[in-house]
Design a protein around this motif. Structure first.
Motif, PDB file in Angstrom:
ATOM      1  N   ALA A  64      47.228  46.691  42.647  1.00  0.00           N
ATOM      2  CA  ALA A  64      46.237  46.726  41.568  1.00  0.00           C
ATOM      3  C   ALA A  64      46.791  46.067  40.315  1.00  0.00           C
ATOM      4  O   ALA A  64      46.082  45.333  39.609  1.00  0.00           O
ATOM      5  N   LEU A  65      48.063  46.286  40.033  1.00  0.00           N
ATOM      6  CA  LEU A  65      48.687  45.691  38.853  1.00  0.00           C
ATOM      7  C   LEU A  65      48.748  44.175  38.980  1.00  0.00           C
ATOM      8  O   LEU A  65      48.484  43.450  38.009  1.00  0.00           O
ATOM      9  N   GLU A  66      49.082  43.676  40.151  1.00  0.00           N
ATOM     10  CA  GLU A  66      49.168  42.227  40.341  1.00  0.00           C
ATOM     11  C   GLU A  66      47.803  41.570  40.163  1.00  0.00           C
ATOM     12  O   GLU A  66      47.702  40.508  39.533  1.00  0.00           O
ATOM     13  N   ARG A  67      46.772  42.191  40.693  1.00  0.00           N
ATOM     14  CA  ARG A  67      45.421  41.634  40.510  1.00  0.00           C
ATOM     15  C   ARG A  67      45.023  41.689  39.032  1.00  0.00           C
ATOM     16  O   ARG A  67      44.436  40.743  38.497  1.00  0.00           O
ATOM     17  N   SER A  68      45.353  42.777  38.388  1.00  0.00           N
ATOM     18  CA  SER A  68      45.043  42.925  36.964  1.00  0.00           C
ATOM     19  C   SER A  68      45.753  41.860  36.136  1.00  0.00           C
ATOM     20  O   SER A  68      45.159  41.262  35.225  1.00  0.00           O
ATOM     21  N   ALA A 171      39.219  41.724  41.093  1.00  0.00           N
ATOM     22  CA  ALA A 171      39.724  43.048  40.741  1.00  0.00           C
ATOM     23  C   ALA A 171      39.775  43.950  41.967  1.00  0.00           C
ATOM     24  O   ALA A 171      40.697  44.750  42.138  1.00  0.00           O
ATOM     25  N   ALA A 172      38.776  43.803  42.849  1.00  0.00           N
ATOM     26  CA  ALA A 172      38.683  44.635  44.047  1.00  0.00           C
ATOM     27  C   ALA A 172      39.501  44.094  45.212  1.00  0.00           C
ATOM     28  O   ALA A 172      39.620  44.761  46.238  1.00  0.00           O
ATOM     29  N   GLY A 173      40.039  42.864  45.091  1.00  0.00           N
ATOM     30  CA  GLY A 173      40.868  42.303  46.151  1.00  0.00           C
ATOM     31  C   GLY A 173      40.134  41.421  47.136  1.00  0.00           C
ATOM     32  O   GLY A 173      40.599  41.219  48.264  1.00  0.00           O
TER      33      GLY A 173
END
Length: 477
Positions: A64-68, A171-173
């Motif tokens: 989640a952090l990497e996508r953010s 954000a959701a991948g």
């Protein structure tokens, strides 16, 4: 075919690729060619989907952090390229610079919201022992990305409405195959450049430009695509719904938005907002104010001030700092609405101001007491035109707003708290804006409509919900 123009490339699998055919992109205002844009063929779209399948696997591996962080970096790069993006809008869709800068500000904000939302995609625990047979069991839910999402976007907000699809998808991948409007591909290419620089995995974003009849059908029917998110016309949206099968579909299909002016403390402020809502970006906004219903006690003062305020708008070159209103996206659109005005004129409807056309520019047009059955009232104009009608009773005003095939957003100005809450209950729309115009939108709120205005909701948090699947896990303790 012009040969000395900037020749663009498709963005597929993280690589920039040439096409076999190109078309000249013309400025809506000057009608001069501004770029050569690739025409994707069916085989190219299929390749983009296959690349997106790889990209979806890579996106799912990210934390989640990497996508953010990727989304936050994209927002930072947009800030650095702010003026370039604004002038791109002025060139490719004739959006006046003042409005163009406003769109880029919102685009940056939308990606920042998406960066934040990537960190709060929650599941929940289920109280299994609430059921007799659930004793001794523990359960929780989690949200997982769908995989590949097809995003088909319109010309009117080509940066921010793309952000409303890409931001929550990443954000959701998920991975995305983006098909931008044929008139506004340059903004999509810039967006791809920015995400490439921001470190998005290869294949997570693919941009294919060209004919909707070629690209759209492939995206809608391919089984590898798990969701279609579309903003555009009712006719195209219905076609997507029919062909999509079991795919998730989100449709935002427009409106003929209305406002009720029942009672006000400051009529000048209300008039100013209504002029803005009616004529911003030449009315080419899904929630553009098209119908105004004013209580008969306020009507004469309102219409007088509304006309005088409209006369102050500056019309001309979208690249001029002072321009408020410029050309419609295509001369055919200006001609279409001009015909609607002429029909209304022949039927005895009063054209209080405007109604004339020069090329693709239609003067801001105010029409008094339009009949509910006339195209100017019951169809979506998507042009700088608004009807201003009077009404006697509150119930009449509510019924007039609801007498529409659309239901995206509506506004109501009233000093009565009970009427405000009643409007929320009775108006048949996806959003009711109290003491403001229906054209109000901020990018974290849920946005979408009922009736022919579509299905599903945008707004980053709500789009993330649409773009994920809920999974349940149950354990025997």
């Amino acid at each position: 075919m012009t040969t000395n123009l900037n020749k663009k490339k498709l963005f597929i699998g993280g690589e920039w690729q040439e096409a076999n055919q190109y078309y000249d992109l013309l400025s809506p205002f000057s009608r001069k060619a501004i770029a050569q844009v690739p025409l994707a063929e069916k085989e190219t779209v299929l390749k983009a989907i296959e690349c997106a399948r790889y990209g979806a696997k890579e996106m799912k591996k990210l934390t989640a952090l990497e996508r953010s962080n990727i989304l936050a970096r994209a927002a930072e790069i947009f800030e650095k390229r702010f003026e370039e993006c604004a002038f791109t809008l002025a060139k490719e869709n004739a959006k006046p610079l003042k409005a163009a800068r406003g769109e880029i500000e919102r685009t940056i904000e939308t990606y920042k919201f998406a960066a934040e939302e990537a960190k709060r995609i929650y599941g929940e625990t289920i109280p299994m022992d609430a059921a007799k047979s659930g004793k001794g069991r523990f359960a929780y839910t989690k949200r997982e990305p769908l995989g590949i999402i097809a995003a088909i976007t319109p010309f009117n907000f080509p940066f921010n409405l793309v952000a409303h699809k890409l931001g929550p998808a990443f954000a959701a991948g998920n991975a995305v195959v983006l098909k931008p409007a044929s008139q506004t591909p340059l903004s999509a290419f810039i967006t791809a450049e920015i995400f490439e620089e921001a470190g998005l995995p290869k294949g997570a974003l693919n941009v294919v430009t060209g004919k909707g009849s070629v690209i759209g059908d492939v995206l809608i029917t391919d089984s590898r695509i798990k969701m279609v998110t579309f903003t555009g016309s009712v006719e195209v949206g219905l076609g997507i719904k029919e062909k999509a099968g079991l795919k998730k579909v989100t449709l935002e299909l427009g409106s003929n938005s209305a406002v009720i002016v029942d009672s006000v403390n400051d009529i000048d402020a209300v008039v100013s907002r209504c002029v803005e809502g009616s004529f911003a970006y030449a009315g080419q906004v899904c929630i553009s104010l098209q119908r105004i219903y004013v209580h008969e006690d306020l009507y004469d003062e309102f219409i007088h001030k509304f006309i005088e305020n409209t006369k102050q708008l500056k019309i001309g070159d979208p690249e001029s700092e002072s321009t408020d209103l410029s050309a419609l996206i295509h001369i055919k659109e200006a001609e279409r609405v001009e015909k609607w005005v002429e029909v209304a004129r022949k039927e005895g409807t009063e054209i209080a101001y405007g109604g004339t056309r020069t090329g693709a520019i239609l003067l801001p047009t105010i029409i008094k007491n339009v009949k509910p059955t006339q195209a100017l009232s019951c169809q979506e104009a998507f042009a700088p035109i608004v009807s201003v009608n009077s009404y006697k009773t509150w119930d009449e005003a509510i019924d007039l707003v609801n007498d529409s095939l659309y239901g995206l957003q509506a506004g109501v100005y009233t000093t009565s708290m009970s009427k405000a809450f009643e409007a929320v209950e009775r108006l048949e729309v996806g959003g009711v804006i109290v003491n403001d115009i229906p054209s109000f939108r901020v990018d974290q709120m849920p946005y979408g409509g009922v009736k022919n205005s579509g299905t599903g909701r945008e707004g980053v948090k709500y789009s993330v919900e649409e773009m994920t699947e809920l999974k349940l896990a149950v354990f025997i303790l």
